[in-house]
Design an enzyme around this catalytic site. Structure first.
Site, PDB file in Angstrom:
ATOM      1  N   HIS A  59      -1.819   1.329  -5.528  1.00 46.54           N
ATOM      2  CA  HIS A  59      -2.574   1.835  -4.371  1.00 46.54           C
ATOM      3  C   HIS A  59      -2.307   3.322  -4.158  1.00 46.54           C
ATOM      4  O   HIS A  59      -1.841   3.743  -3.100  1.00 46.54           O
ATOM      5  CB  HIS A  59      -2.301   0.948  -3.152  1.00 46.54           C
ATOM      6  CG  HIS A  59      -2.823  -0.437  -3.396  1.00 46.54           C
ATOM      7  ND1 HIS A  59      -4.107  -0.807  -3.077  1.00 46.54           N
ATOM      8  CD2 HIS A  59      -2.279  -1.494  -4.043  1.00 46.54           C
ATOM      9  CE1 HIS A  59      -4.324  -2.057  -3.474  1.00 46.54           C
ATOM     10  NE2 HIS A  59      -3.222  -2.502  -4.068  1.00 46.54           N
ATOM     11  N   HIS A  75      -8.575   5.078  -4.878  1.00 43.37           N
ATOM     12  CA  HIS A  75      -8.292   3.776  -5.487  1.00 43.37           C
ATOM     13  C   HIS A  75      -9.001   2.626  -4.788  1.00 43.37           C
ATOM     14  O   HIS A  75      -9.466   2.743  -3.660  1.00 43.37           O
ATOM     15  CB  HIS A  75      -6.781   3.513  -5.516  1.00 43.37           C
ATOM     16  CG  HIS A  75      -6.193   3.218  -4.167  1.00 43.37           C
ATOM     17  ND1 HIS A  75      -5.801   4.211  -3.297  1.00 43.37           N
ATOM     18  CD2 HIS A  75      -5.940   2.048  -3.530  1.00 43.37           C
ATOM     19  CE1 HIS A  75      -5.339   3.664  -2.189  1.00 43.37           C
ATOM     20  NE2 HIS A  75      -5.416   2.343  -2.292  1.00 43.37           N
ATOM     21  N   ASP A 109      -9.004  -1.236  -3.320  1.00 46.53           N
ATOM     22  CA  ASP A 109      -8.305  -2.402  -2.780  1.00 46.53           C
ATOM     23  C   ASP A 109      -9.134  -3.623  -3.155  1.00 46.53           C
ATOM     24  O   ASP A 109     -10.259  -3.793  -2.656  1.00 46.53           O
ATOM     25  CB  ASP A 109      -8.232  -2.350  -1.246  1.00 46.53           C
ATOM     26  CG  ASP A 109      -7.116  -1.452  -0.719  1.00 46.53           C
ATOM     27  OD1 ASP A 109      -6.507  -0.725  -1.514  1.00 46.53           O
ATOM     28  OD2 ASP A 109      -6.889  -1.488   0.506  1.00 46.53           O
ATOM     29  N   HIS A 153      -5.364  -7.942  -2.810  1.00 48.13           N
ATOM     30  CA  HIS A 153      -4.343  -7.102  -2.173  1.00 48.13           C
ATOM     31  C   HIS A 153      -3.831  -7.731  -0.876  1.00 48.13           C
ATOM     32  O   HIS A 153      -2.654  -7.619  -0.537  1.00 48.13           O
ATOM     33  CB  HIS A 153      -4.959  -5.726  -1.901  1.00 48.13           C
ATOM     34  CG  HIS A 153      -4.025  -4.687  -1.350  1.00 48.13           C
ATOM     35  ND1 HIS A 153      -2.698  -4.597  -1.697  1.00 48.13           N
ATOM     36  CD2 HIS A 153      -4.247  -3.661  -0.471  1.00 48.13           C
ATOM     37  CE1 HIS A 153      -2.138  -3.563  -1.063  1.00 48.13           C
ATOM     38  NE2 HIS A 153      -3.052  -3.001  -0.317  1.00 48.13           N
ATOM     39  N   HIS A 203      -7.639  -4.428   7.027  1.00 45.33           N
ATOM     40  CA  HIS A 203      -7.389  -4.994   5.697  1.00 45.33           C
ATOM     41  C   HIS A 203      -7.432  -6.519   5.737  1.00 45.33           C
ATOM     42  O   HIS A 203      -8.034  -7.159   4.875  1.00 45.33           O
ATOM     43  CB  HIS A 203      -5.995  -4.581   5.193  1.00 45.33           C
ATOM     44  CG  HIS A 203      -5.891  -3.194   4.656  1.00 45.33           C
ATOM     45  ND1 HIS A 203      -5.794  -2.078   5.451  1.00 45.33           N
ATOM     46  CD2 HIS A 203      -5.851  -2.735   3.379  1.00 45.33           C
ATOM     47  CE1 HIS A 203      -5.689  -0.995   4.693  1.00 45.33           C
ATOM     48  NE2 HIS A 203      -5.727  -1.364   3.428  1.00 45.33           N
TER      49      HIS A 203
END
Lengths: 278, 278
Positions: free
Chosen positions: B98, B102, B104, B108, B230
């Site tokens: 990460h 980049h 995810d 992840h 996330h």
């Protein structure tokens, strides 16, 4: 000749390599239209508009088992964080730049060639000319793309597109999970197809190709004693792609390659995500 | 809260995270049209044809100095072969997945989400909706993309394109070479913009977006105590891009993003070469 032996041979050929680099520099100067120097982006001709509706993957999955030119694993991953313990998953990767479906930047075989981060972005999207040598590669693993193969492609499809990528379709990607991908003999000499240096010289002199690609482990054929293809092509300021997947499904002409090369400062290449748009 | 503290917080929130994953699984099932399960490629609707003539780079150069979320270097390279001695240049890279511009992947932040190698290739090329929050981000580094920002984009540009990528243009990429990119305060809490969880829930429920992108270090805003963005977005089967460059030059609508994500087996993400085609 095994991979290590080839490397010894490269060392031993320093003198001839240096003179090749002299040639390479001259060719590089002449070849600016093809690859462009660092500040050439602004002067690059406008790309031909292209209409695309599908994307296909020219990239093999990378793992520690992926075959490499020297034969040793080129990729490893180690867990640093795990979901149960840390709330998320994360690995640290160790990568030999020239592993998997990957880019060879000019710097790989030159003292001051473009690093992978310096290749102008306009050179990472190109019309794709696919040269099919599957028939002769099936009969002879030492087959190479020759000037005659390029001439035959032109006869069938017209001139090579401006600023194109020329890819060798040897059928070799079907062997990626087997020892035949490296195809080493008892003397550890590998046998797989690649570009003949005369074909590369022809592309440098007579085309504006920005890159080449192969579905094997090396731009040079496996039994090459001297990396002459690498030494001719890369110092001219052009890039190469090795271990391409998925070429078998592509037409000779009409696809556009997009090269998701890595962008680490000073890199000589690295695993790339490569797509074909059609 | 510093990066390490955030990670502690994530560990401490395992229970709530687990229930979130329960929600995520449900959302994931409902969201199959958006991201597609592994075998969904064949059933994916045909992409709208798009005509493109330029390529621009949405990728920062990667080096050991590139700022990271936890603050420690996430990239290193070591020379393994050198031109003078060996006849060619080659480095071995050590990369925290990460780091840099980049990807995810769903894995992840989920136990069984898609790895970066498993994301269907059709999901790596998408119409790009760019949401400009530069004005409020300039006034407040804790600014977030909210449902109202998405509604304002729709009012100005029409419905979000099918299977799009929604990117936050906060203007933060201009700070990448300075401490302001992390913008940590005396308590080591970072302050940079990100997506509000309510905006992500809206995208999951009301759009077919396949991914999101930010020009900062995290999908969540820097001061987030819990990675809620996330935890909501990735387990739904969609991807995220962090540390995008070049968004400032893009229009709100009309570009196509191509995500050259890495393709290592079981990877949770990794440095990606990202392009915008216009």
């Amino acid at each position: 000749m095994c991979g290590a032996c080839v490397m010894e041979e490269v060392k031993a050929s320093m003198l001839s390599r240096r003179s090749l680099f002299g040639l390479g520099a001259a060719v590089g100067a002449a070849g600016l239209l093809g690859m462009g120097a660092r500040p050439a982006a602004a002067a690059a001709p406008a790309a031909e508009p292209v209409t695309v509706s599908t994307i296909s993957d020219l990239t093999h999955e990378l793992s520690s088992e992926f075959p490499t030119f020297p034969g040793e694993p080129g990729f490893a991953m180690e867990r640093k964080f795990g979901l149960e313990k840390d709330g998320f998953n994360l690995f640290v990767l160790t990568i030999d730049e020239h592993t998997g479906t990957h880019m060879d930047a000019p710097l790989h075989f030159s003292a001051d060639g473009l690093s992978v981060a310096e290749i102008p972005v306009e050179k990472l999207m190109a019309p794709l000319a696919v040269i099919d040598i599957r028939e002769k590669a099936s009969a002879n693993p030492d087959a190479q793309v020759t000037p005659d193969d390029i001439k035959a492609w032109i006869s069938a499809n017209g001139e090579l597109p401006a600023h194109c990528c020329v890819a060798m379709k040897s059928g070799w990607s079907q062997h990626v999970a087997t020892p035949k991908f490296r195809n080493a003999d008892e003397a550890k000499v590998m046998h797989f197809p690649g570009f003949h240096v005369e074909a590369l010289t022809m592309l440098i002199e007579d085309s504006t190709a920005v890159g080449i690609g192969v579905d094997t482990l090396s731009l040079d054929f496996g039994a090459s004693p001297d990396f002459i293809g690498h030494k001719t092509w890369l110092p001219s300021g052009r890039w190469g792609l090795e271990c391409l997947a998925g070429l078998d499904a592509l037409p000779a002409k009409g696809a556009t390659i997009v090269v998701g090369a890595p962008k680490h400062r000073g890199g000589t290449g690295g695993p790339a995500r490569v797509f074909a748009l059609t």
